[in-house]
Motif scaffolding. Structure first.
Motif, PDB file in Angstrom:
ATOM      1  N   ALA A  69       0.831  -1.208   0.000  1.00 46.75           N
ATOM      2  CA  ALA A  69       0.000   0.000   0.000  1.00 46.75           C
ATOM      3  C   ALA A  69       0.864   1.256   0.000  1.00 46.75           C
ATOM      4  CB  ALA A  69      -0.923  -0.020   1.211  1.00 46.75           C
ATOM      5  N   LYS A  70       1.951   1.241   0.737  1.00 42.59           N
ATOM      6  CA  LYS A  70       2.824   2.415   0.784  1.00 42.59           C
ATOM      7  C   LYS A  70       3.511   2.665  -0.552  1.00 42.59           C
ATOM      8  CE  LYS A  70       3.780   2.404   5.706  1.00 42.59           C
ATOM      9  NZ  LYS A  70       4.767   2.144   6.754  1.00 42.59           N
ATOM     10  N   THR A  71       3.919   1.613  -1.242  1.00 39.66           N
ATOM     11  CA  THR A  71       4.633   1.820  -2.505  1.00 39.66           C
ATOM     12  C   THR A  71       3.706   2.190  -3.644  1.00 39.66           C
ATOM     13  OG1 THR A  71       4.547  -0.540  -2.946  1.00 39.66           O
ATOM     14  CG2 THR A  71       6.549   0.297  -1.937  1.00 39.66           C
ATOM     15  N   HIS A  72       2.504   1.628  -3.695  1.00 38.45           N
ATOM     16  CA  HIS A  72       1.623   1.865  -4.838  1.00 38.45           C
ATOM     17  C   HIS A  72       0.553   2.915  -4.580  1.00 38.45           C
ATOM     18  CE1 HIS A  72       3.362  -1.279  -7.305  1.00 38.45           C
ATOM     19  NE2 HIS A  72       3.366  -2.061  -6.246  1.00 38.45           N
ATOM     20  N   TYR A  73       0.086   3.027  -3.372  1.00 36.52           N
ATOM     21  CA  TYR A  73      -0.999   3.941  -3.058  1.00 36.52           C
ATOM     22  C   TYR A  73      -0.623   4.804  -1.862  1.00 36.52           C
ATOM     23  CZ  TYR A  73      -3.422   0.497  -5.889  1.00 36.52           C
ATOM     24  OH  TYR A  73      -3.788  -0.342  -6.897  1.00 36.52           O
ATOM     25  N   SER A  74       0.516   5.430  -1.911  1.00 35.56           N
ATOM     26  CA  SER A  74       1.035   6.119  -0.719  1.00 35.56           C
ATOM     27  C   SER A  74       0.123   7.241  -0.250  1.00 35.56           C
ATOM     28  CB  SER A  74       2.442   6.642  -0.989  1.00 35.56           C
ATOM     29  OG  SER A  74       2.416   7.532  -2.083  1.00 35.56           O
ATOM     30  N   ASP A  75      -0.377   8.086  -1.158  1.00 31.38           N
ATOM     31  CA  ASP A  75      -1.221   9.209  -0.743  1.00 31.38           C
ATOM     32  C   ASP A  75      -2.534   8.713  -0.145  1.00 31.38           C
ATOM     33  OD1 ASP A  75       0.731  10.830  -1.743  1.00 31.38           O
ATOM     34  OD2 ASP A  75      -0.259  11.084  -3.696  1.00 31.38           O
ATOM     35  N   VAL A  76      -3.195   7.830  -0.847  1.00 32.71           N
ATOM     36  CA  VAL A  76      -4.491   7.317  -0.376  1.00 32.71           C
ATOM     37  C   VAL A  76      -4.296   6.525   0.908  1.00 32.71           C
ATOM     38  CG1 VAL A  76      -6.437   5.831  -0.983  1.00 32.71           C
ATOM     39  CG2 VAL A  76      -5.362   7.246  -2.732  1.00 32.71           C
ATOM     40  N   TYR A  77      -3.231   5.747   0.970  1.00 31.99           N
ATOM     41  CA  TYR A  77      -2.952   4.944   2.162  1.00 31.99           C
ATOM     42  C   TYR A  77      -2.722   5.831   3.379  1.00 31.99           C
ATOM     43  CZ  TYR A  77      -0.522   1.795   5.345  1.00 31.99           C
ATOM     44  OH  TYR A  77      -0.130   1.081   6.440  1.00 31.99           O
ATOM     45  N   ASN A  78      -1.942   6.869   3.205  1.00 29.91           N
ATOM     46  CA  ASN A  78      -1.672   7.770   4.332  1.00 29.91           C
ATOM     47  C   ASN A  78      -2.936   8.466   4.809  1.00 29.91           C
ATOM     48  OD1 ASN A  78       1.035   7.150   4.427  1.00 29.91           O
ATOM     49  ND2 ASN A  78       1.594   8.764   2.979  1.00 29.91           N
ATOM     50  N   GLU A  79      -3.759   8.927   3.874  1.00 36.97           N
ATOM     51  CA  GLU A  79      -5.004   9.599   4.254  1.00 36.97           C
ATOM     52  C   GLU A  79      -5.948   8.635   4.973  1.00 36.97           C
ATOM     53  OE1 GLU A  79      -5.754  12.823   4.060  1.00 36.97           O
ATOM     54  OE2 GLU A  79      -3.716  13.136   3.323  1.00 36.97           O
ATOM     55  N   THR A  80      -6.025   7.410   4.483  1.00 36.70           N
ATOM     56  CA  THR A  80      -6.933   6.423   5.092  1.00 36.70           C
ATOM     57  C   THR A  80      -6.451   6.042   6.481  1.00 36.70           C
ATOM     58  OG1 THR A  80      -7.377   5.551   2.893  1.00 36.70           O
ATOM     59  CG2 THR A  80      -8.034   4.190   4.748  1.00 36.70           C
ATOM     60  N   THR A  81      -5.165   5.817   6.644  1.00 39.75           N
ATOM     61  CA  THR A  81      -4.667   5.414   7.960  1.00 39.75           C
ATOM     62  C   THR A  81      -4.767   6.560   8.964  1.00 39.75           C
ATOM     63  OG1 THR A  81      -2.425   5.919   7.233  1.00 39.75           O
ATOM     64  CG2 THR A  81      -3.133   3.613   7.149  1.00 39.75           C
ATOM     65  N   LYS A  82      -4.660   7.811   8.500  1.00 35.71           N
ATOM     66  CA  LYS A  82      -4.856   8.947   9.415  1.00 35.71           C
ATOM     67  C   LYS A  82      -6.264   8.941   9.975  1.00 35.71           C
ATOM     68  CE  LYS A  82      -1.654  12.277   7.418  1.00 35.71           C
ATOM     69  NZ  LYS A  82      -1.548  13.524   6.641  1.00 35.71           N
ATOM     70  N   ILE A  83      -7.236   8.756   9.082  1.00 34.17           N
ATOM     71  CA  ILE A  83      -8.635   8.747   9.523  1.00 34.17           C
ATOM     72  C   ILE A  83      -8.885   7.572  10.452  1.00 34.17           C
ATOM     73  CG2 ILE A  83     -11.016   8.501   8.740  1.00 34.17           C
ATOM     74  CD1 ILE A  83     -10.135   9.954   6.164  1.00 34.17           C
ATOM     75  N   ASP A  84      -8.346   6.411  10.099  1.00 31.08           N
ATOM     76  CA  ASP A  84      -8.540   5.227  10.943  1.00 31.08           C
ATOM     77  C   ASP A  84      -7.898   5.411  12.300  1.00 31.08           C
ATOM     78  OD1 ASP A  84      -9.962   3.956   8.979  1.00 31.08           O
ATOM     79  OD2 ASP A  84      -8.266   2.748   8.276  1.00 31.08           O
ATOM     80  N   ASN A  85      -6.731   5.994  12.348  1.00 24.50           N
ATOM     81  CA  ASN A  85      -6.057   6.190  13.626  1.00 24.50           C
ATOM     82  C   ASN A  85      -6.762   7.221  14.477  1.00 24.50           C
ATOM     83  OD1 ASN A  85      -4.146   4.290  13.018  1.00 24.50           O
ATOM     84  ND2 ASN A  85      -2.697   5.765  12.178  1.00 24.50           N
ATOM     85  N   GLU A  86      -7.305   8.275  13.854  1.00 21.66           N
ATOM     86  CA  GLU A  86      -8.046   9.286  14.606  1.00 21.66           C
ATOM     87  C   GLU A  86      -9.356   8.724  15.117  1.00 21.66           C
ATOM     88  OE1 GLU A  86      -8.483  12.580  12.000  1.00 21.66           O
ATOM     89  OE2 GLU A  86      -6.346  13.077  11.997  1.00 21.66           O
ATOM     90  N   TRP A  87      -9.980   7.854  14.391  1.00 18.95           N
ATOM     91  CA  TRP A  87     -11.279   7.296  14.776  1.00 18.95           C
ATOM     92  C   TRP A  87     -11.139   6.476  16.047  1.00 18.95           C
ATOM     93  CZ3 TRP A  87     -16.161   7.977  13.231  1.00 18.95           C
ATOM     94  CH2 TRP A  87     -17.110   7.030  13.643  1.00 18.95           C
ATOM     95  N   ASN A  88     -10.089   5.720  16.164  1.00 17.74           N
ATOM     96  CA  ASN A  88      -9.904   4.862  17.325  1.00 17.74           C
ATOM     97  C   ASN A  88      -9.357   5.696  18.412  1.00 17.74           C
ATOM     98  OD1 ASN A  88     -10.830   2.553  16.126  1.00 17.74           O
ATOM     99  ND2 ASN A  88      -8.841   2.027  15.309  1.00 17.74           N
TER     100      ASN A  88
END
Length: 88
Positions: A69-88
């Motif tokens: 995910a980091k190599t192919h979808y770095s921007d989308v991956y970072n945005e998604t993990t930020k939201i997931d980390n903030e949610w929890n």
């Protein structure tokens, strides 16, 4: 009485011929398995099976989903993990 003896004689002959046939089969079945040609055939089959097994291995598979995910979808991956980390 004579017919009965003939029937018994025929039955014994049939049983003997069947046992002779079975011994011929077993002796013929034992010979090729010990021959060099059969051993060479087994070796070739093993090499074919090993080569096919090597072809079944998928070298393109990613074993680590995060690195994929980091190599192919770095921007989308970072945005998604930020939201997931903030949610929890």
């Amino acid at each position: 009485m004579k017919n009965r003896i003939d029937l018994i004689r025929n039955a014994v002959n049939n049983l003997n011929s069947k046992s002779e046939f079975k011994t011929k089969l077993t002796s013929k079945n034992k010979l090729p398995r010990t021959s060099k040609a059969y051993k060479n055939f087994l070796k070739s089959e093993m090499t074919i099976n090993n080569n096919l097994a090597k072809l079944d291995v998928n070298h393109n598979v990613w074993k680590d989903s995060e690195s994929f995910a980091k190599t192919h979808y770095s921007d989308v991956y970072n945005e998604t993990t930020k939201i997931d980390n903030e949610w929890n």
